[in-house]
Write a protein that holds these residues in place. Structure first.
Motif, PDB file in Angstrom:
ATOM      1  N   ILE A   1       0.690  -1.140   0.017  1.00  0.00           N
ATOM      2  CA  ILE A   1      -0.507   0.299   0.514  1.00  0.00           C
ATOM      3  C   ILE A   1       0.675   1.429  -0.203  1.00  0.00           C
ATOM      4  O   ILE A   1       1.257   1.415   1.012  1.00  0.00           O
ATOM      5  CB  ILE A   1      -0.781  -0.314   1.148  1.00  0.00           C
ATOM      6  N   VAL A   2       0.794   2.276  -0.973  1.00  0.00           N
ATOM      7  CA  VAL A   2       1.727   3.319  -0.957  1.00  0.00           C
ATOM      8  C   VAL A   2       0.821   4.316  -0.414  1.00  0.00           C
ATOM      9  O   VAL A   2      -0.138   4.205  -0.894  1.00  0.00           O
ATOM     10  CB  VAL A   2       2.330   3.292  -2.454  1.00  0.00           C
ATOM     11  N   LEU A   3       1.298   5.155   0.481  1.00  0.00           N
ATOM     12  CA  LEU A   3       1.166   5.849   1.533  1.00  0.00           C
ATOM     13  C   LEU A   3       1.714   7.513   0.868  1.00  0.00           C
ATOM     14  O   LEU A   3       2.786   7.619   0.683  1.00  0.00           O
ATOM     15  CB  LEU A   3       0.792   6.658   2.963  1.00  0.00           C
ATOM     16  N   ALA A   4       0.369   7.960  -0.283  1.00  0.00           N
ATOM     17  CA  ALA A   4       1.097   8.978  -0.438  1.00  0.00           C
ATOM     18  C   ALA A   4      -0.263  10.330  -0.854  1.00  0.00           C
ATOM     19  O   ALA A   4      -0.984   9.935  -1.276  1.00  0.00           O
ATOM     20  CB  ALA A   4       2.192   9.080  -1.417  1.00  0.00           C
ATOM     21  N   GLY A   5       0.313  11.421  -0.488  1.00  0.00           N
ATOM     22  CA  GLY A   5      -1.173  12.784  -0.710  1.00  0.00           C
ATOM     23  C   GLY A   5      -1.695  12.606   0.760  1.00  0.00           C
ATOM     24  O   GLY A   5      -1.441  12.422   2.119  1.00  0.00           O
ATOM     25  N   ALA A   6      -2.298  13.990   1.042  1.00  0.00           N
ATOM     26  CA  ALA A   6      -3.230  14.342   1.535  1.00  0.00           C
ATOM     27  C   ALA A   6      -4.035  13.472   2.828  1.00  0.00           C
ATOM     28  O   ALA A   6      -3.414  13.561   3.184  1.00  0.00           O
ATOM     29  CB  ALA A   6      -3.747  15.590   1.154  1.00  0.00           C
ATOM     30  N   GLU A   7      -4.765  12.426   2.016  1.00  0.00           N
ATOM     31  CA  GLU A   7      -5.117  11.551   2.603  1.00  0.00           C
ATOM     32  C   GLU A   7      -4.296  10.582   3.840  1.00  0.00           C
ATOM     33  O   GLU A   7      -5.233  10.142   4.273  1.00  0.00           O
ATOM     34  CB  GLU A   7      -6.098  10.940   2.052  1.00  0.00           C
ATOM     35  N   SER A   8      -3.154  10.482   3.213  1.00  0.00           N
ATOM     36  CA  SER A   8      -2.367   9.184   3.412  1.00  0.00           C
ATOM     37  C   SER A   8      -1.642   9.966   5.019  1.00  0.00           C
ATOM     38  O   SER A   8      -1.137   9.520   5.635  1.00  0.00           O
ATOM     39  CB  SER A   8      -1.416   8.770   2.476  1.00  0.00           C
ATOM     40  N   GLY A   9      -1.945  11.270   4.867  1.00  0.00           N
ATOM     41  CA  GLY A   9      -1.266  12.154   6.423  1.00  0.00           C
ATOM     42  C   GLY A   9       0.613  11.811   6.208  1.00  0.00           C
ATOM     43  O   GLY A   9       1.331  11.891   5.436  1.00  0.00           O
ATOM     44  N   ARG A  10       1.182  12.781   7.269  1.00  0.00           N
ATOM     45  CA  ARG A  10       2.134  12.598   7.388  1.00  0.00           C
ATOM     46  C   ARG A  10       2.872  11.235   8.113  1.00  0.00           C
ATOM     47  O   ARG A  10       1.990  10.225   8.315  1.00  0.00           O
ATOM     48  CB  ARG A  10       2.555  13.600   8.272  1.00  0.00           C
ATOM     49  N   ARG A  11       3.712  11.153   7.281  1.00  0.00           N
ATOM     50  CA  ARG A  11       5.259   9.900   7.535  1.00  0.00           C
ATOM     51  C   ARG A  11       4.863   9.780   9.572  1.00  0.00           C
ATOM     52  O   ARG A  11       4.631   7.883   9.390  1.00  0.00           O
ATOM     53  CB  ARG A  11       6.392   9.775   7.660  1.00  0.00           C
ATOM     54  N   ILE A  12       4.727  10.500  10.794  1.00  0.00           N
ATOM     55  CA  ILE A  12       4.819  10.193  12.074  1.00  0.00           C
ATOM     56  C   ILE A  12       3.789   9.571  12.453  1.00  0.00           C
ATOM     57  O   ILE A  12       3.449   9.061  13.250  1.00  0.00           O
ATOM     58  CB  ILE A  12       5.263  11.014  12.673  1.00  0.00           C
ATOM     59  N   THR A  13       2.588  10.466  11.304  1.00  0.00           N
ATOM     60  CA  THR A  13       1.137   9.827  12.092  1.00  0.00           C
ATOM     61  C   THR A  13       0.668   8.120  11.613  1.00  0.00           C
ATOM     62  O   THR A  13      -0.094   7.487  12.517  1.00  0.00           O
ATOM     63  CB  THR A  13      -0.001  10.392  11.201  1.00  0.00           C
ATOM     64  N   THR A  14       1.763   7.595  10.845  1.00  0.00           N
ATOM     65  CA  THR A  14       0.963   6.399  10.518  1.00  0.00           C
ATOM     66  C   THR A  14       2.305   4.964  10.991  1.00  0.00           C
ATOM     67  O   THR A  14       2.468   4.275  10.405  1.00  0.00           O
ATOM     68  CB  THR A  14       1.548   5.941   9.117  1.00  0.00           C
TER      69      THR A  14
END
Length: 286
Positions: free
Chosen positions: A203-216
């Motif tokens: 799963i690629v997390l990128a963009g506004a709905e994926s949020g900042r890295r620290i939050t995930t």
């Protein structure tokens, strides 16, 4: 006498000379590498989705498949430690969580500011509150509809589109970042995703709905929503998609299952470098 250079070494030196410009040695420009790998997948529909589910479950992630209307209820069930009807695993209870300043808040969920409010409409009845993590701007709009970011991965017509075409009633909100302590103490984080690769279960997390890295990375529990239309079979297809959406230059995290390591005596341990529990909610196109 020096040994004859290998072809690989010659290619490497040629690439360096080519990057530096003309040189006295007259090295030939490096040839283009062979690109004989597959660029487009053959699987579609149920076959493609089944491949992704198989990979995710093999990585110890849980998978829930829902229609768009059932997404808020699925999120409620997952963040409260329960299980949706289609859920593949039952979650452990967090009743024995340690107390103290680092203890998790079972009643607080965090989410990026861009995630639609509609996703969380079932949480208030469950006694949960949602803290929004901003994007550092002065203010931002929240869409009232249930959807993912616009593009091929959209869920529903009432979701967020790009900044120039947001739909639904927007409300101004302070776009402050949550503190590290707030993120670390949350019971779970709920995000969207950009694109998902079935062949690798990534799963690629990128963009506004994926949020900042620290939050995930800090929360112990991550619930990620995947639009079925954003699932591709191969890595090259995902890279092409990210370029088309203008996300290829954005920071991104590629997630294949919950955080795990076998560094010590080959014993698999979860939660060392990120969330211990990963719940994937696939929103069906049907």
């Amino acid at each position: 006498m020096a040994a004859k250079q290998t072809t690989a070494k010659q290619d490497i030196l040629a690439r360096i000379n080519s990057a530096l410009g003309p040189s006295a040695t007259g090295s030939r420009p490096a040839s283009e590498p062979s690109r004989s790998y597959r660029l487009d997948g053959a699987r579609q529909g149920e076959e493609l989705r089944s491949l992704l589910v198989d990979r995710l479950e093999d990585y110890d992630a849980t998978v829930t498949i829902v229609d768009e209307a059932d997404l808020p209820g699925a999120i409620r069930d997952l963040v409260t430690g329960g299980r949706s009807e289609q859920g593949s695993l039952k979650h452990e209870s967090n009743a024995d969580a340690e107390s103290g300043p680092d203890a998790s808040r079972d009643d607080v969920i965090i989410a990026p500011m861009a995630v639609p409010d509609e996703w969380f409409r079932e949480l208030e009845g469950a006694g949960l509150s949602v803290l929004r993590d901003g994007d550092g701007s002065e203010s931002t709009g929240l869409a009232g509809g249930a959807g993912l970011a616009g593009g091929a991965g959209s869920v529903g017509g009432a979701g967020l589109t790009d900044d120039a075409g947001r739909r639904g009633k927007a409300k101004e909100a302070t776009a402050d970042f949550l503190t590290q302590e707030q993120i670390n103490a949350a019971a779970a984080v709920v995000t969207g995703s950009a694109v998902t690769i079935a062949d690798t279960g990534t799963i690629v997390l990128a963009g506004a709905e994926s949020g900042r890295r620290i939050t995930t990375l800090l929360p112990d529990h991550h619930v990620v929503v995947v639009a079925e239309s954003s699932i591709v079979e191969l890595v090259p297809e995902a890279i092409t998609y990210l370029r088309e959406q203008g996300l290829h230059t954005e920071p991104m995290t590629m997630v294949s299952g919950p955080s795990a390591t076998v560094d010590i005596e080959l014993i698999r341990v979860h939660g060392v470098h990120g969330p211990r529990q990963l719940d994937v909610v696939i929103v069906s196109d049907r």
